[in-house]
Design an enzyme around this catalytic site. Structure first.
Site, PDB file in Angstrom:
ATOM      1  N   GLU A 422      22.237 -12.194  11.646  1.00  0.00           N
ATOM      2  CA  GLU A 422      22.472 -12.013  10.183  1.00  0.00           C
ATOM      3  C   GLU A 422      22.446 -13.408   9.534  1.00  0.00           C
ATOM      4  O   GLU A 422      22.323 -13.265   8.332  1.00  0.00           O
ATOM      5  CB  GLU A 422      23.992 -11.567  10.310  1.00  0.00           C
ATOM      6  CG  GLU A 422      24.014 -10.274  10.755  1.00  0.00           C
ATOM      7  CD  GLU A 422      25.529 -10.269  11.094  1.00  0.00           C
ATOM      8  OE1 GLU A 422      26.292  -9.161  10.403  1.00  0.00           O
ATOM      9  OE2 GLU A 422      26.426 -10.945  11.947  1.00  0.00           O
ATOM     10  N   ASP A 446      23.607  -8.623   5.611  1.00  0.00           N
ATOM     11  CA  ASP A 446      23.975  -9.889   5.634  1.00  0.00           C
ATOM     12  C   ASP A 446      22.688 -10.888   5.644  1.00  0.00           C
ATOM     13  O   ASP A 446      22.654 -12.001   5.114  1.00  0.00           O
ATOM     14  CB  ASP A 446      24.901 -10.130   6.747  1.00  0.00           C
ATOM     15  CG  ASP A 446      26.184  -9.820   6.282  1.00  0.00           C
ATOM     16  OD1 ASP A 446      26.570  -9.939   4.987  1.00  0.00           O
ATOM     17  OD2 ASP A 446      27.074  -9.582   7.121  1.00  0.00           O
ATOM     18  N   CYS A 493      20.469  -2.727  12.536  1.00  0.00           N
ATOM     19  CA  CYS A 493      21.277  -1.674  12.400  1.00  0.00           C
ATOM     20  C   CYS A 493      21.734  -1.828  10.770  1.00  0.00           C
ATOM     21  O   CYS A 493      22.679  -1.447  10.197  1.00  0.00           O
ATOM     22  CB  CYS A 493      22.591  -1.796  13.147  1.00  0.00           C
ATOM     23  SG  CYS A 493      23.182  -3.687  13.293  1.00  0.00           S
TER      24      CYS A 493
END
Length: 570
Positions: A422, A446, A493
């Protein structure tokens, strides 16, 4: 994600999340009353006398308790239990008598209620255990009683007696997760962002969602609206033509959902299609269209609590999710708290920039017991079910952090260990990180936030968080290359995985699995089935060669099968 564009007259425009469209009546969520402690209680426009104040406050407690009992009787599951517990608190004789004693002594009602609730909250938190868990109920009673006494609308999500479009200025993730899904058609907010957690949970629950809709809270309760998540629009008073168009879309989308075959390109290149969940109950709702769970957001267990859940509580929840998966893959993310998900017992309230502070895996620096307890609970759930979860840590920035987490997890008994990518630093050094772990999963929400220096909760900056931003795509490509070089899985994801067109790009880059809200998977599966792996690589190259986000999307779309373009228009 659909960015805001000017719409036709009468249409309220926002940023859409998802592809669904529904028609239904508005149910407005009211904010908690924000009144000064000395706010006067008025009766017929005049300051109330002492006896009147006593009567109004006592009646407010009685009405709140009765309303909560009635709502609890008509609810099910967790919602019923929460409402019942809150009703008991509103009926509490000690709470009510102490408030009335202060009122009779001449204290303004808001100040009296605030003072007593604060005193009880402190006592409960100090006592710990079950009483500490009731602090949230206590504060909910405070908000409701103050609203009733002062003649204001009841705060919070209203009791839904029919399928409705929930409309709010903003909606806390905990409120979203507690919605009675049998009566929620869609969620629309005036604030928020498309990658904020309320939007994510809405997608996870299969609800169309539109955020950043200016003026939507001005709509009256009961106003019938058409909500189109794909277009990012809210249309009051839709006509029959709109209703018919939405029904045709629903039928077409339902037809796509009938295909539950494993994810793969047209030439047989396998791409696992997985579901994102937040609770064990979510795992039970994951149908045959998902090959497992690619992201179990465990922080839902921790939010709105004043003490961390015990090993036993966590183990029970994890075991329930593993059983619900029925032997399918389950990827569990360890606690991702901090930033917009603060914890009363762990995160730092005075951080100037919590998104860049102590969040995710970094909590191990100050509260190592949280991670150790969670790992122990996961291993206990594994032993109880015979299922082996994949476990990954969020907010990993360096290979050393990846190594430290892997050592800790393996020492606890976790068999398959991974980390989230991230942070741009992790993407740039993905090969070194993959040398320490078994897999990585890219959290594109993120990753976009940190790459573009843009708070994901600032909806007015949604264009910078576009999943097609070339700089973000470059980092995803770098991570996927590292996965191919090390022959280790690289999943996605984040919300990018829910976009059928972006899914083709991700697979072309070398991503091995896609995890999204279950409702997004049918269109993703359809897109993959219409293209070869080589075509996906050509689409990815075209997107990577673009200069801007709109140009990247257009370049990809130009190479897509005509049938898939029609699907994207649904």
């Amino acid at each position: 994600m659909t960015t805001a564009q000017p719409g036709p007259p009468g249409v309220l425009q926002g940023v859409g999340v998802g592809r669904l469209a529904v028609v239904g009546p508005v149910a407005c969520v009211r904010p908690a009353p924000a009144l000064p402690p000395d706010a006067p209680l008025l009766v017929d426009g005049e300051p109330a006398g002492p006896e009147q104040v006593h009567e109004v406050v006592e009646r407010a407690f009685t009405e709140v308790a009765a309303a909560l009992r009635e709502q609890s009787a008509g609810a099910t599951g967790t919602v019923r239990d929460v409402l019942a517990a809150t009703a008991q608190m509103a009926d509490d004789a000690a709470l009510r008598s102490q408030v009335l004693a202060r009122v009779d002594a001449g204290e303004p009602p808001v100040g009296a209620i605030d003072a007593v609730v604060q005193m009880f909250a402190g006592m409960f938190e100090q006592a710990g255990g079950y009483l500490a868990e009731r602090v949230t109920d206590l504060r909910s009673v405070r908000d409701r009683v103050v609203a009733r006494a002062m003649g204001l609308p009841d705060p919070g999500v209203p009791h839904l007696e029919r399928p409705s479009v929930v409309v709010a200025r903003d909606l806390a993730p905990a409120d979203t997760a507690a919605l009675d899904l049998t009566h929620v058609l869609a969620i629309v907010t005036e604030l928020g962002g498309p990658t904020g957690h309320t939007a994510i949970i809405a997608g996870q629950l299969g609800l169309p969602c539109v955020v950043r809709v200016a003026g939507v809270t001005d709509l009256e309760d009961g106003t019938v609206v058409a909500v189109d998540a794909a277009a990012g629009t809210v249309l009051p008073h839709p006509d029959d033509a709109v209703r018919d168009a939405y029904e045709r879309r629903r039928t077409a989308q339902a037809a796509l959902a009938e295909d539950t075959s494993p994810g793969a390109t047209s030439d047989g290149h396998a791409v696992a299609l997985l579901a994102n969940i937040g609770t064990a109950a979510d795992a039970e709702r994951v149908g045959a269209g998902a090959e497992g769970v690619g992201l179990f957001r465990t922080e839902v267990l921790f939010l709105e609590r004043v003490q961390a859940p015990t090993v036993e509580e966590q183990a029970d929840a994890y075991a329930a999710a593993l059983r619900a998966a029925g032997g399918r893959k389950v990827v569990v993310r360890t606690l991702d708290a901090g930033a917009d998900k603060p914890l009363a017992f762990a995160t730092f309230p005075d951080e100037e920039n919590p998104a860049l502070g102590v969040r995710g895996y970094r909590l191990v620096r100050s509260h190592p017991e949280l991670l150790d307890t969670q790992l122990a609970a996961l291993v206990r759930a594994q032993a109880a079910t015979g299922a082996t979860p994949w476990v990954m840590a969020p907010m990993i920035a360096t290979p050393d952090e990846a190594r430290a987490f892997a050592q800790r997890a393996r020492a606890a008994g976790v068999a398959t260990v991974g980390v989230m990518v991230e942070v741009p630093a992790a993407a740039l050094r993905a090969a070194d990180i993959l040398a320490e772990v078994d897999f990585v999963s890219i959290g594109t929400n993120d990753l976009a936030q940190y790459t573009m220096a843009t708070d994901r909760l600032r909806g007015e900056l949604a264009d910078l968080l576009d999943v097609w931003q070339p700089a973000v795509l470059d980092l995803v490509a770098a991570t996927a290359r590292a996965g191919r070089a090390t022959r280790k899985p690289v999943g996605v994801c984040g919300e990018s995985a829910a976009d059928p067109l972006m899914a083709l790009v991700l697979v072309g880059l070398g991503v091995t699995s896609l995890s999204a809200a279950p409702g997004a998977l049918p269109a993703v599966r359809h897109a993959l089935r219409r293209h070869t792996q080589q075509r996906c690589e050509e689409i990815a190259d075209a997107a990577l060669g673009a200069r801007t986000a709109p140009e990247a999307r257009a370049a990809a779309l130009a190479l897509v099968d005509a049938d898939v373009r029609a699907t994207l228009a649904l």
